[in-house]
Design a protein around this motif. Structure first.
Motif, PDB file in Angstrom:
ATOM      1  N   SER A  48       0.835  -1.206   0.000  1.00  0.00           N
ATOM      2  CA  SER A  48       0.000   0.000   0.000  1.00  0.00           C
ATOM      3  C   SER A  48       0.865   1.249   0.000  1.00  0.00           C
ATOM      4  CB  SER A  48      -0.931   0.001   1.216  1.00  0.00           C
ATOM      5  OG  SER A  48      -1.802  -1.102   1.194  1.00  0.00           O
ATOM      6  N   TYR A  49       1.918   1.224   0.799  1.00  0.00           N
ATOM      7  CA  TYR A  49       2.825   2.369   0.892  1.00  0.00           C
ATOM      8  C   TYR A  49       3.546   2.574  -0.443  1.00  0.00           C
ATOM      9  CZ  TYR A  49       5.123   5.685   4.067  1.00  0.00           C
ATOM     10  OH  TYR A  49       5.530   6.823   4.715  1.00  0.00           O
ATOM     11  N   ALA A  50       4.004   1.484  -1.044  1.00  0.00           N
ATOM     12  CA  ALA A  50       4.708   1.570  -2.327  1.00  0.00           C
ATOM     13  C   ALA A  50       3.789   2.117  -3.414  1.00  0.00           C
ATOM     14  CB  ALA A  50       5.248   0.197  -2.724  1.00  0.00           C
ATOM     15  N   ARG A  51       2.527   1.694  -3.425  1.00  0.00           N
ATOM     16  CA  ARG A  51       1.568   2.212  -4.414  1.00  0.00           C
ATOM     17  C   ARG A  51       1.369   3.719  -4.229  1.00  0.00           C
ATOM     18  NH1 ARG A  51      -1.150  -2.836  -3.637  1.00  0.00           N
ATOM     19  NH2 ARG A  51      -2.436  -1.906  -1.994  1.00  0.00           N
ATOM     20  N   HIS A  52       1.366   4.161  -2.981  1.00  0.00           N
ATOM     21  CA  HIS A  52       1.230   5.594  -2.713  1.00  0.00           C
ATOM     22  C   HIS A  52       2.420   6.363  -3.281  1.00  0.00           C
ATOM     23  CE1 HIS A  52       0.505   9.371  -0.632  1.00  0.00           C
ATOM     24  NE2 HIS A  52       1.728   9.296  -0.125  1.00  0.00           N
ATOM     25  N   ILE A  53       3.630   5.840  -3.107  1.00  0.00           N
ATOM     26  CA  ILE A  53       4.823   6.495  -3.647  1.00  0.00           C
ATOM     27  C   ILE A  53       4.753   6.568  -5.167  1.00  0.00           C
ATOM     28  CG2 ILE A  53       7.325   6.287  -3.920  1.00  0.00           C
ATOM     29  CD1 ILE A  53       7.416   5.023  -1.140  1.00  0.00           C
ATOM     30  N   VAL A  54       4.287   5.493  -5.806  1.00  0.00           N
ATOM     31  CA  VAL A  54       4.157   5.467  -7.262  1.00  0.00           C
ATOM     32  C   VAL A  54       3.136   6.498  -7.724  1.00  0.00           C
ATOM     33  CG1 VAL A  54       3.434   4.072  -9.235  1.00  0.00           C
ATOM     34  CG2 VAL A  54       4.901   3.069  -7.473  1.00  0.00           C
ATOM     35  N   ARG A  55       2.019   6.641  -6.995  1.00  0.00           N
ATOM     36  CA  ARG A  55       1.005   7.634  -7.368  1.00  0.00           C
ATOM     37  C   ARG A  55       1.568   9.052  -7.287  1.00  0.00           C
ATOM     38  NH1 ARG A  55      -2.604   4.295  -4.353  1.00  0.00           N
ATOM     39  NH2 ARG A  55      -2.308   5.623  -2.522  1.00  0.00           N
ATOM     40  N   VAL A  56       2.441   9.290  -6.332  1.00  0.00           N
ATOM     41  CA  VAL A  56       2.986  10.636  -6.131  1.00  0.00           C
ATOM     42  C   VAL A  56       4.163  10.915  -7.066  1.00  0.00           C
ATOM     43  CG1 VAL A  56       4.113  12.184  -4.480  1.00  0.00           C
ATOM     44  CG2 VAL A  56       2.236  10.713  -3.722  1.00  0.00           C
TER      45      VAL A  56
END
Length: 320
Positions: free
Chosen positions: A81-89
């Protein structure tokens, strides 16, 4: 042409009865450098997420879940979940923020270890099963561990400046800063603002954690292999080969707070939002940082990527 010449010289030496030790050493070092770079690149997203959790950056809301006993608890986002957030940003390339200084760090570590081992040869030893030779066996373990400690300390001192640079590059995600960019520009900036000491913030707890880990792991493995594993057991050699690995996992949990404090000190009060109030207090020393984390019950923050619970006090207020 140079490669062919090297091969020809190596073949000529071997035909004359002289081993091409230099060529072999270079090949091994090159292979280790490439292997280290590959492992560093593959594991970087994991360490990136871990660093952001260590500095206390929680951009995603916790989710409500239940334990196996049916009690309601709040869980913080896991690695994916955290990695997906970084990718979105930042996009997929954002997962590799701070990678170049880590690659430099890995390369220097490999070279330093290779050179130190050439200067101070390592003496291999085998397990001693005879109880009359326990003192001899223990002395060999102490000597071996002392050698490993020297190599580890020299490697850490040589690579720590680049570890500091990498940590600060990654911590910029919290405040969306662009203060630290390329490796060379980071070196210049840290030297101008903090002097030589800026490259070694957090070095003491980092070395302490690694030295304690090394001694505890080796001594515990020796004690277990000597007293707990019976030589009459048919699988004794196989069991002994895994003892040190298992002890490493167990001891790494105990020494984790040293690594956490080292990373926090690398970011603390360096001009980034991640190391300044309200995200973090300004610590006077690594001991001050340790005591603060201990009071807050956060000495193991970031030690787990999955099933991260919200601290009990915060969770109680939120659930109410």
């Amino acid at each position: 042409m140079s490669d062919e010449g090297g091969v020809q010289r190596g073949s000529l030496l071997e035909r004359n009865g002289v081993p091409a030790a230099g060529a072999t050493s270079v090949d091994v070092d090159t292979a280790m450098l490439l292997l280290g770079a590959g492992v560093t690149t593959i594991t970087h997203p994991l360490l990136y997420v871990k660093l952001l959790i260590q500095v206390g950056h929680e951009p995603l809301a916790p989710t409500l879940g239940t334990t196996m006993f049916g009690r309601k608890v709040l869980y913080l986002p896991g690695f994916f979940s955290y990695a997906r957030h970084i990718v979105r940003v930042d996009g997929k390339r954002g997962l590799f923020r701070g990678l170049p200084p880590r690659l430099v760090c890995s390369s220097i570590s490999t070279v330093v270890r290779s050179k130190v081992k050439q200067v101070v040869p390592r003496e291999d030893f085998e397990h001693v099963s005879n109880r009359d030779d326990l003192k001899t066996s223990l002395r060999k373990v102490v000597k071996e561990t002392s050698h490993e400690m020297v190599v580890q300390c020299l490697s850490r001192i040589a690579t720590h400046p680049f570890h500091v640079i990498s940590v600060r590059c990654m911590a910029q995600f919290v405040g969306r800063e662009t203060k630290y960019g390329g490796v060379f520009s980071c070196v210049v900036k840290i030297f101008q603002e903090e002097g030589v000491s800026g490259f070694f913030v957090g070095l003491v707890p980092h070395i302490m954690g690694e030295v304690i880990f090394l001694w505890c792991c080796n001594l515990l493995a020796h004690i277990i292999n000597t007293y707990a594993v019976d030589d009459n057991f048919s699988q004794a050699p196989a069991v002994r080969s895994y003892t040190k690995f298992v002890m490493g996992i167990a001891v790494s949990v105990l020494t984790y707070p040293f690594m956490l404090v080292a990373d926090l000190m690398a970011v603390n009060n360096c001009g980034l939002a991640a190391g300044l109030p309200p995200n973090s207090p300004v610590f006077k020393s690594w001991i001050h940082c340790w005591r603060h984390l201990s009071r807050e019950g956060q000495l193991f923050r970031g030690s787990s990527f999955f099933f991260r619970r919200v601290p009990a006090a915060t969770a109680a207020v939120t659930l109410e």
